[in-house]
Design a protein around this motif. Sequence first.
Motif, PDB file in Angstrom:
ATOM      1  N   LEU A  96       5.073  -5.851  13.687  1.00  0.00           N
ATOM      2  CA  LEU A  96       6.670  -5.411  13.767  1.00  0.00           C
ATOM      3  C   LEU A  96       7.283  -5.987  12.974  1.00  0.00           C
ATOM      4  O   LEU A  96       7.443  -7.530  13.086  1.00  0.00           O
ATOM      5  CB  LEU A  96       7.550  -4.749  14.513  1.00  0.00           C
ATOM      6  N   GLY A  97       7.955  -5.807  11.519  1.00  0.00           N
ATOM      7  CA  GLY A  97       9.142  -6.048  10.903  1.00  0.00           C
ATOM      8  C   GLY A  97      10.201  -4.995  10.662  1.00  0.00           C
ATOM      9  O   GLY A  97       9.652  -3.871  11.239  1.00  0.00           O
ATOM     10  N   LEU A  98      11.597  -5.600  11.460  1.00  0.00           N
ATOM     11  CA  LEU A  98      12.140  -4.498  11.683  1.00  0.00           C
ATOM     12  C   LEU A  98      13.477  -4.562  11.052  1.00  0.00           C
ATOM     13  O   LEU A  98      14.194  -5.977  10.616  1.00  0.00           O
ATOM     14  CB  LEU A  98      12.539  -4.053  12.975  1.00  0.00           C
ATOM     15  N   ASP A  99      14.608  -4.138  10.797  1.00  0.00           N
ATOM     16  CA  ASP A  99      15.450  -4.298   9.209  1.00  0.00           C
ATOM     17  C   ASP A  99      15.925  -2.667   8.806  1.00  0.00           C
ATOM     18  O   ASP A  99      15.514  -1.775   8.647  1.00  0.00           O
ATOM     19  CB  ASP A  99      15.282  -5.288   8.664  1.00  0.00           C
ATOM     20  N   LYS A 100      17.034  -2.866   8.828  1.00  0.00           N
ATOM     21  CA  LYS A 100      17.946  -1.668   7.795  1.00  0.00           C
ATOM     22  C   LYS A 100      17.160  -1.734   6.712  1.00  0.00           C
ATOM     23  O   LYS A 100      17.777  -0.521   6.235  1.00  0.00           O
ATOM     24  CB  LYS A 100      19.566  -2.144   7.458  1.00  0.00           C
ATOM     25  N   ASP A 101      17.086  -2.491   5.532  1.00  0.00           N
ATOM     26  CA  ASP A 101      16.956  -2.296   4.751  1.00  0.00           C
ATOM     27  C   ASP A 101      15.275  -2.123   4.924  1.00  0.00           C
ATOM     28  O   ASP A 101      14.333  -3.395   5.214  1.00  0.00           O
ATOM     29  CB  ASP A 101      16.348  -3.408   3.992  1.00  0.00           C
ATOM     30  N   LEU A 102      14.624  -1.336   4.192  1.00  0.00           N
ATOM     31  CA  LEU A 102      13.068  -1.188   4.563  1.00  0.00           C
ATOM     32  C   LEU A 102      12.209  -2.236   3.844  1.00  0.00           C
ATOM     33  O   LEU A 102      11.337  -2.462   4.025  1.00  0.00           O
ATOM     34  CB  LEU A 102      12.823   0.145   3.922  1.00  0.00           C
ATOM     35  N   ASN A 103      12.773  -2.322   2.693  1.00  0.00           N
ATOM     36  CA  ASN A 103      11.701  -3.809   1.743  1.00  0.00           C
ATOM     37  C   ASN A 103      12.265  -5.241   3.062  1.00  0.00           C
ATOM     38  O   ASN A 103      11.303  -5.701   3.027  1.00  0.00           O
ATOM     39  CB  ASN A 103      12.513  -4.583   0.816  1.00  0.00           C
ATOM     40  N   VAL A 104      12.928  -5.667   3.243  1.00  0.00           N
ATOM     41  CA  VAL A 104      13.042  -6.421   4.569  1.00  0.00           C
ATOM     42  C   VAL A 104      11.356  -6.779   5.737  1.00  0.00           C
ATOM     43  O   VAL A 104      11.503  -7.381   5.810  1.00  0.00           O
ATOM     44  CB  VAL A 104      14.224  -7.062   4.966  1.00  0.00           C
ATOM     45  N   ALA A 105      12.304  -5.073   6.162  1.00  0.00           N
ATOM     46  CA  ALA A 105      11.463  -5.370   6.988  1.00  0.00           C
ATOM     47  C   ALA A 105       9.726  -4.870   6.735  1.00  0.00           C
ATOM     48  O   ALA A 105       8.887  -5.819   7.695  1.00  0.00           O
ATOM     49  CB  ALA A 105      11.898  -2.929   7.331  1.00  0.00           C
ATOM     50  N   MET A 106       9.530  -4.422   5.384  1.00  0.00           N
ATOM     51  CA  MET A 106       7.660  -4.577   4.852  1.00  0.00           C
ATOM     52  C   MET A 106       7.552  -5.990   5.240  1.00  0.00           C
ATOM     53  O   MET A 106       6.385  -6.448   5.252  1.00  0.00           O
ATOM     54  CB  MET A 106       8.139  -4.257   4.036  1.00  0.00           C
ATOM     55  N   THR A 107       8.938  -6.406   4.712  1.00  0.00           N
ATOM     56  CA  THR A 107       8.369  -8.309   3.948  1.00  0.00           C
ATOM     57  C   THR A 107       8.286  -8.909   5.408  1.00  0.00           C
ATOM     58  O   THR A 107       7.554 -10.069   6.026  1.00  0.00           O
ATOM     59  CB  THR A 107       9.289  -8.874   3.871  1.00  0.00           C
ATOM     60  N   LEU A 108       8.391  -9.239   6.446  1.00  0.00           N
ATOM     61  CA  LEU A 108       8.399  -9.646   7.567  1.00  0.00           C
ATOM     62  C   LEU A 108       7.557  -8.515   8.860  1.00  0.00           C
ATOM     63  O   LEU A 108       6.560  -9.552   9.184  1.00  0.00           O
ATOM     64  CB  LEU A 108       9.688  -9.020   8.919  1.00  0.00           C
ATOM     65  N   ALA A 109       7.406  -7.012   8.352  1.00  0.00           N
ATOM     66  CA  ALA A 109       6.301  -6.872   8.723  1.00  0.00           C
ATOM     67  C   ALA A 109       4.511  -7.717   8.554  1.00  0.00           C
ATOM     68  O   ALA A 109       3.841  -8.261   9.107  1.00  0.00           O
ATOM     69  CB  ALA A 109       5.567  -6.024   8.926  1.00  0.00           C
ATOM     70  N   ALA A 110       4.659  -8.714   6.666  1.00  0.00           N
ATOM     71  CA  ALA A 110       3.750  -9.191   6.429  1.00  0.00           C
ATOM     72  C   ALA A 110       3.101 -10.192   6.537  1.00  0.00           C
ATOM     73  O   ALA A 110       2.453 -10.693   7.011  1.00  0.00           O
ATOM     74  CB  ALA A 110       3.688  -8.984   5.484  1.00  0.00           C
ATOM     75  N   ARG A 111       4.409 -10.907   6.603  1.00  0.00           N
ATOM     76  CA  ARG A 111       5.241 -12.281   7.052  1.00  0.00           C
ATOM     77  C   ARG A 111       4.906 -12.555   8.592  1.00  0.00           C
ATOM     78  O   ARG A 111       3.492 -13.663   9.224  1.00  0.00           O
ATOM     79  CB  ARG A 111       5.980 -12.871   6.857  1.00  0.00           C
ATOM     80  N   ASN A 112       4.546 -11.428   9.401  1.00  0.00           N
ATOM     81  CA  ASN A 112       4.475 -11.899  10.996  1.00  0.00           C
ATOM     82  C   ASN A 112       3.168 -11.343  11.229  1.00  0.00           C
ATOM     83  O   ASN A 112       2.632 -11.972  11.732  1.00  0.00           O
ATOM     84  CB  ASN A 112       5.455 -10.797  11.692  1.00  0.00           C
ATOM     85  N   ALA A 113       2.978 -10.692  10.138  1.00  0.00           N
ATOM     86  CA  ALA A 113       1.136  -9.609  10.018  1.00  0.00           C
ATOM     87  C   ALA A 113       0.660 -11.783  10.104  1.00  0.00           C
ATOM     88  O   ALA A 113      -1.336 -12.184  10.318  1.00  0.00           O
ATOM     89  CB  ALA A 113       0.193  -9.023   9.294  1.00  0.00           C
ATOM     90  N   ILE A 114       0.406 -12.303   8.640  1.00  0.00           N
ATOM     91  CA  ILE A 114       0.309 -13.108   8.403  1.00  0.00           C
ATOM     92  C   ILE A 114       0.124 -15.160   9.154  1.00  0.00           C
ATOM     93  O   ILE A 114      -0.332 -14.969   9.022  1.00  0.00           O
ATOM     94  CB  ILE A 114       0.141 -13.957   6.868  1.00  0.00           C
ATOM     95  N   ASN A 115       1.357 -14.801   9.778  1.00  0.00           N
ATOM     96  CA  ASN A 115       1.385 -16.349  10.715  1.00  0.00           C
ATOM     97  C   ASN A 115       0.492 -15.609  12.335  1.00  0.00           C
ATOM     98  O   ASN A 115       0.209 -16.516  12.204  1.00  0.00           O
ATOM     99  CB  ASN A 115       2.832 -15.791  10.437  1.00  0.00           C
ATOM    100  N   PHE A 116       0.377 -14.549  12.630  1.00  0.00           N
ATOM    101  CA  PHE A 116      -0.257 -14.300  13.373  1.00  0.00           C
ATOM    102  C   PHE A 116      -1.778 -15.024  13.045  1.00  0.00           C
ATOM    103  O   PHE A 116      -2.959 -14.860  14.308  1.00  0.00           O
ATOM    104  CB  PHE A 116      -0.651 -12.801  13.822  1.00  0.00           C
ATOM    105  N   LEU A 117      -2.437 -14.460  12.107  1.00  0.00           N
ATOM    106  CA  LEU A 117      -3.974 -14.432  11.548  1.00  0.00           C
ATOM    107  C   LEU A 117      -3.371 -15.920  11.547  1.00  0.00           C
ATOM    108  O   LEU A 117      -4.987 -16.577  12.083  1.00  0.00           O
ATOM    109  CB  LEU A 117      -4.347 -13.929  10.744  1.00  0.00           C
ATOM    110  N   SER A 118      -3.307 -16.626  10.907  1.00  0.00           N
ATOM    111  CA  SER A 118      -2.993 -17.965  10.483  1.00  0.00           C
ATOM    112  C   SER A 118      -3.355 -18.743  11.262  1.00  0.00           C
ATOM    113  O   SER A 118      -3.764 -20.501  11.887  1.00  0.00           O
ATOM    114  CB  SER A 118      -1.976 -18.538   9.684  1.00  0.00           C
ATOM    115  N   THR A 119      -2.147 -18.374  13.106  1.00  0.00           N
ATOM    116  CA  THR A 119      -2.232 -18.845  13.956  1.00  0.00           C
ATOM    117  C   THR A 119      -3.067 -18.924  15.358  1.00  0.00           C
ATOM    118  O   THR A 119      -3.615 -19.554  15.811  1.00  0.00           O
ATOM    119  CB  THR A 119      -1.247 -19.228  14.314  1.00  0.00           C
TER     120      THR A 119
END
Length: 452
Positions: free
Chosen positions: A378-401
């Motif tokens: 998940l990515g959650l933020d008042k700014d949808l762009n930030v929410a998207m960035t967070l969701a992407a980084r979290n998915a990447i970090n999940f897969l890499s770890t």
Amino acid sequence: MSHDFDHQLEQPTQPQPHRHACGNLFGCGEEKGTGVLREDIKDAALTTRVADRLLHMDAVNQEQLDGFLSARGRSRRRLLRASSFMGALAGIGPWFSKLAHAADALDGDILAGSAAAQKKKDEPGRVHVVESNDKTVRLGVYDTTLDPILKIDSGDTISYPNTWSHFLNQMQPGVPVETLAKLRVSNPGHGPHSIIGPVYVNGAEPGDVLEVRYKHIRPFDWGAVFNNPGQLGTGLLAQDFPEGQVKYLKLDLPNMTAEFNPNIHVPLKPFQGTLGVAPPDGYYPALTPGVTSSVPPGPHGGNTDLSEMVEGSTMFIPVWKPGALIFTGDSHALQGDGEINLSALETRMQELRIQVVLHKQKNFAWPVAETATHWITLGLDKDLNVAMTLAARNAINFLSTRADLTKLDAYALCSIAVSFRVTQVVDIVRGVHAMIPKNLFAADLRRQIAVV
């Protein structure tokens, strides 16, 4: 394969220093806004089937065992009465009988012990029933100052029968949108949701994680989709639709469809829009000390409106307060990703049933979810762009770890095989969820990607 990380909730102005080798996993880096952390879980559908089968086998085996022992006893008694040979041994009959009873007791103890061990291993816990009434439901808030309506242990199941619709069950077929809008404005700061809780989880402490398994979800036979009049400023396009509208739809539960109009029928996908725990201090402004709005989702879960949380799915939610304090409401029969006009197909539940399992000191920063087919970050933020960035980084970090990938390869895999969806844009804090398909991974690797 379990992974424990020390995740700190980020502050918007002063990011927490990165002190551990988790690869910036799930919001522990310097991204402003809200970071997202996730774990991965065992296949919910498989776990449910296996657990249910094992419990059923216990019951059947015990019944067969009782029958077998009773039949053996009856046969032995008939043999003792009928046999002239046994009659000749009457002198040693008492000794023989004691020996037989001792053997029975020993067999019973061994078998009962084995059954007890298996039962303990697969024990689903107690089932608690929480009715919706004036003592258990509050309008549009998570109120942590209330006494718990229930205390449960890890592994227990909660059944919520006959949940209430929005506005303390005042939203019913035929109620006009003007009345719904008036109810909303007359309770400033509150959401429309009828929130049940709090439920206290014995032994839950900050740093723990609740595994919430959705066991049964059954809606009533009607639903409502509405947008408030534009002057309320709710929904994505409030300025485009000043008039407001509510449509009440009849739900065909046997066929799991709803008729939008005679030429349009939509398939139902029931889920609970809001389920969470007491939020961390300071995440969202409190209405009064200990009382926060049910509208914005956050590190406590809450109003995530994640439509993947159907029957058989699971969500892991970090614990922020002693006892966790579970709240739920906002029943949905169906929702499209985005939920753009403000509402899903809002309804009541004939029954919502969840099982809650406590995992000690996992230190997650944000909730994560899993279905039979996907891991979801998940990515959650008042700014949808930030929410998207967070969701992407979290998915990447999940897969890499978790999936034996470098970050560059995880980035590439996300681009070609992971779908990023807008969860909702109408709850102040907006959401994006990343859908990571399990079928990308070989069976051995898939089994390694575990949450707890």
